[in-house]
Write a protein that holds these residues in place. Structure first.
Motif, PDB file in Angstrom:
ATOM      1  N   ALA A 182      -9.613   0.092   7.274  1.00 33.57           N
ATOM      2  CA  ALA A 182      -8.363   0.787   7.573  1.00 33.57           C
ATOM      3  C   ALA A 182      -8.632   2.229   7.983  1.00 33.57           C
ATOM      4  CB  ALA A 182      -7.434   0.745   6.369  1.00 33.57           C
ATOM      5  N   GLY A 207      -2.528   4.042   6.311  1.00 30.82           N
ATOM      6  CA  GLY A 207      -1.812   3.397   5.222  1.00 30.82           C
ATOM      7  C   GLY A 207      -1.185   2.090   5.648  1.00 30.82           C
ATOM      8  N   SER A 216      -9.406  -3.666   4.497  1.00 33.10           N
ATOM      9  CA  SER A 216     -10.078  -2.932   3.425  1.00 33.10           C
ATOM     10  C   SER A 216      -9.941  -1.442   3.671  1.00 33.10           C
ATOM     11  CB  SER A 216     -11.559  -3.304   3.382  1.00 33.10           C
ATOM     12  OG  SER A 216     -12.238  -2.780   4.524  1.00 33.10           O
ATOM     13  N   ALA A 217     -10.221  -0.638   2.655  1.00 31.09           N
ATOM     14  CA  ALA A 217     -10.123   0.810   2.815  1.00 31.09           C
ATOM     15  C   ALA A 217     -11.085   1.307   3.891  1.00 31.09           C
ATOM     16  CB  ALA A 217     -10.400   1.501   1.483  1.00 31.09           C
ATOM     17  N   THR A 219      -8.804   2.981  -3.176  1.00 32.11           N
ATOM     18  CA  THR A 219      -8.254   4.300  -2.874  1.00 32.11           C
ATOM     19  C   THR A 219      -8.961   4.839  -1.648  1.00 32.11           C
ATOM     20  OG1 THR A 219      -7.957   4.690  -5.241  1.00 32.11           O
ATOM     21  CG2 THR A 219      -7.744   6.587  -3.775  1.00 32.11           C
ATOM     22  N   LEU A 220      -8.183   5.387  -0.708  1.00 32.47           N
ATOM     23  CA  LEU A 220      -8.719   6.009   0.500  1.00 32.47           C
ATOM     24  C   LEU A 220      -8.279   7.467   0.513  1.00 32.47           C
ATOM     25  CD1 LEU A 220     -10.062   5.971   3.325  1.00 32.47           C
ATOM     26  CD2 LEU A 220      -7.896   5.087   4.242  1.00 32.47           C
ATOM     27  N   ALA A 275       0.866  -1.191   0.000  1.00 35.26           N
ATOM     28  CA  ALA A 275       0.000   0.000   0.000  1.00 35.26           C
ATOM     29  C   ALA A 275       0.896   1.232   0.000  1.00 35.26           C
ATOM     30  CB  ALA A 275      -0.932   0.015   1.206  1.00 35.26           C
ATOM     31  N   LEU A 303      -3.543   5.563  -0.172  1.00 32.85           N
ATOM     32  CA  LEU A 303      -4.166   6.609   0.645  1.00 32.85           C
ATOM     33  C   LEU A 303      -3.657   7.953   0.144  1.00 32.85           C
ATOM     34  CD1 LEU A 303      -4.748   6.800   4.436  1.00 32.85           C
ATOM     35  CD2 LEU A 303      -3.552   8.677   3.308  1.00 32.85           C
ATOM     36  N   PRO A 315      -3.424  -0.696  -2.974  1.00 34.82           N
ATOM     37  CA  PRO A 315      -4.227   0.337  -2.308  1.00 34.82           C
ATOM     38  C   PRO A 315      -3.407   1.602  -2.049  1.00 34.82           C
ATOM     39  CG  PRO A 315      -4.622  -1.785  -1.288  1.00 34.82           C
ATOM     40  CD  PRO A 315      -3.483  -1.982  -2.243  1.00 34.82           C
ATOM     41  N   THR A 318     -13.091   5.349  -1.292  1.00 32.94           N
ATOM     42  CA  THR A 318     -13.475   5.462   0.110  1.00 32.94           C
ATOM     43  C   THR A 318     -12.971   6.800   0.624  1.00 32.94           C
ATOM     44  OG1 THR A 318     -13.317   3.074   0.381  1.00 32.94           O
ATOM     45  CG2 THR A 318     -13.282   4.397   2.382  1.00 32.94           C
ATOM     46  N   LEU A 375      -3.802  -0.519   5.734  1.00 28.07           N
ATOM     47  CA  LEU A 375      -4.066  -0.963   4.362  1.00 28.07           C
ATOM     48  C   LEU A 375      -3.030  -2.007   3.926  1.00 28.07           C
ATOM     49  CD1 LEU A 375      -4.867   2.303   2.352  1.00 28.07           C
ATOM     50  CD2 LEU A 375      -6.426   0.387   2.729  1.00 28.07           C
TER      51      LEU A 375
END
Length: 470
Positions: A431, A419, A427-428, A339-340, A293, A318, A316, A377, A422
């Protein structure tokens, strides 16, 4: 809120008429008695609107009157008052006062019970109710709201006019969104839940993690774990102007459950000096080595190339701070990996093209819109943190934080922490909401009622983690 209303209708259909209201009134009266300490001889004023909310207040007032309290009901809609409740109050010795002469009783009261508007209310208080609520707020009386403070919107937490400011809110069956989300949350005071037998779905419109929920989510190493199996998080942050953002993001990442942290950026010297366990590179994200991530954006300045490179990966990501400004909407929407995004209200307003006040006044709507527009997210930072999934399911709300977390660098620590979760496989949604929960607890442990710094918060994350797990 329609879920709650449907559950109430279904329960009332199975019970004798009035049973649900009596359950609510019994819990409400008990909470008021506990707050008063000594019921006999106390003075209680009921602000009574129309409908069931007013009925709850009247029946609770009748119970307090039978225990020796002097109870006065102020009827704001006499023609639509709950007849059974009013009769019960009068039989118990309660009095009735007109709204235009209620100022003196309120000023002399020990407790004022707000039964003006229920969960179906929209908009602010009407002028008569606003005047009486203002007198109550300025008086020495404790103000107790029935189900939720009148004038706040149960579904959204919005406050579109004058509203009651309660010291205690006694809510029935389940927590309403308006009791958990700002700006309404600050009007609710302490919230006490009274069970009345509602059967609600296990998944609601708004979820709030508890210790046990988070304990099940947090990663834990096994006998076979090594630093790479536990996950590696990459941090692309900091600049010549803001090297501290890199240090703080790495500090959160190191304490977030991943096995290793790779740092990429111009602040490698200060990062390695503070955290020698960090794997540092200045060759860019593509050449930093494998990660599970990425965190990108804190203090990164105008480095759009690095942001684009990170968004182009298949792990993933952040996105925070400067990264939110530099990440184009299409670049985020086009990603296949999760994506967060972690904006505060000002950043969210810029992304949506609205005023900051619009986001702060309706955060539920704002975070849902951001998640839908960016297909990501979204964690909306604030006194209550909201996390929305792009699929539009249940939203998470977190209120473990403290006002002392409003300090420079606090968000960088949160980004690194989320992060790392993640990278550890969450999951986003998990996390983001898990990091917010731990970050809030760490902030409370660090502050203990006094000013604190972001580095102090990071150092308290292990304490928060242990508190959740044990």
């Amino acid at each position: 809120m329609e879920t709650v209303r449907a559950a109430e209708r279904a329960l009332m259909a199975r019970l004798p008429e009035g049973t649900l209201m009596q359950r609510a009134a019994a819990g409400l009266a008990a909470a008021c008695a506990e707050l008063l300490g000594r019921v006999y001889g106390s003075r209680v004023v009921l602000l009574v609107g129309s409908g069931d909310n007013g009925g709850d207040a009247l029946y609770a007032g009748a119970r307090l009157a039978r225990r020796g309290a002097g109870v006065t009901a102020v009827l704001l809609s006499p023609e639509r008052v709950h007849g059974g409740g009013l009769e019960a109050l009068r039989r118990a010795g309660g009095q009735v006062a007109a709204a235009d002469s209620a100022g003196e009783p309120i000023q002399r009261a020990d407790l004022v019970l707000d039964g003006i508007v229920g969960i179906g209310g929209k908009g602010g208080l009407r002028p008569d109710a606003e005047r009486l609520a203002g007198i109550a707020e300025r008086s020495r009386a404790a103000v107790v709201a029935v189900d939720l403070p009148s004038g706040v919107e149960a579904d959204t937490g919005e406050v579109r006019g004058a509203a009651v400011r309660a010291d205690l809110t006694v809510t029935f069956g389940t927590y309403k969104p308006g009791l958990l989300v700002d700006p309404a949350r600050e009007y609710a005071g302490v919230v006490r839940l009274v069970g009345i037998g509602l059967e609600l779905p296990t998944e609601g419109e708004l979820e709030a993690l508890q210790h046990a929920d988070l304990a099940r989510l947090l990663p834990a190493p096994t006998a076979q774990s090594d630093k790479y199996r536990r996950g590696v998080v990459g941090v692309a942050a900091g600049s010549a102007r803001y090297p501290g953002a890199a240090v703080l993001a790495v500090s959160g990442a190191l304490r977030g459950g991943a096995g290793a942290v790779r740092y990429v950026g111009p602040a490698g010297d200060v990062v390695i000096a503070r955290f020698p366990e960090t794997l540092v590179s200045d060759a860019g994200p593509a050449k930093a080595g494998r990660v599970q991530a990425w965190v990108v954006g804190p203090g990164i300045g105008d480095d759009a190339v690095t942001v684009a490179e990170v968004l182009g990966t298949d792990v993933p990501v952040l996105v925070d701070a400067d990264g939110l400004r530099l990440a184009g909407r299409d670049a985020v929407r086009g990603r296949t990996a999760p994506t967060l995004m972690t904006p505060h209200a000002g950043e969210a307003a810029a992304l949506l093209g609205v005023r900051r006040e619009d986001v702060e006044g309706a955060p539920l709507a704002a975070v849902r819109e951001l998640a839908a527009v960016y297909r990501a997210t979204v964690l909306l930072k604030g006194s209550t943190t909201l996390v929305a999934d792009p699929a539009g399911g249940a939203m998470r709300v977190n209120a473990t934080g403290t006002g002392w977390l409003a300090t420079a660098g606090s968000g960088d620590v949160l980004s690194g922490l989320a992060g790392s979760l993640l990278a550890a496989g969450l999951s986003a949604l998990d996390a983001g909401s898990g990091a917010a929960y731990l970050h809030g607890l760490a902030g409370r442990f660090a502050a203990q009622g006094a000013p604190t710094g972001a580095h102090d918060v990071a150092e308290r994350i292990p304490q928060a983690w242990r508190d959740v797990r044990h």
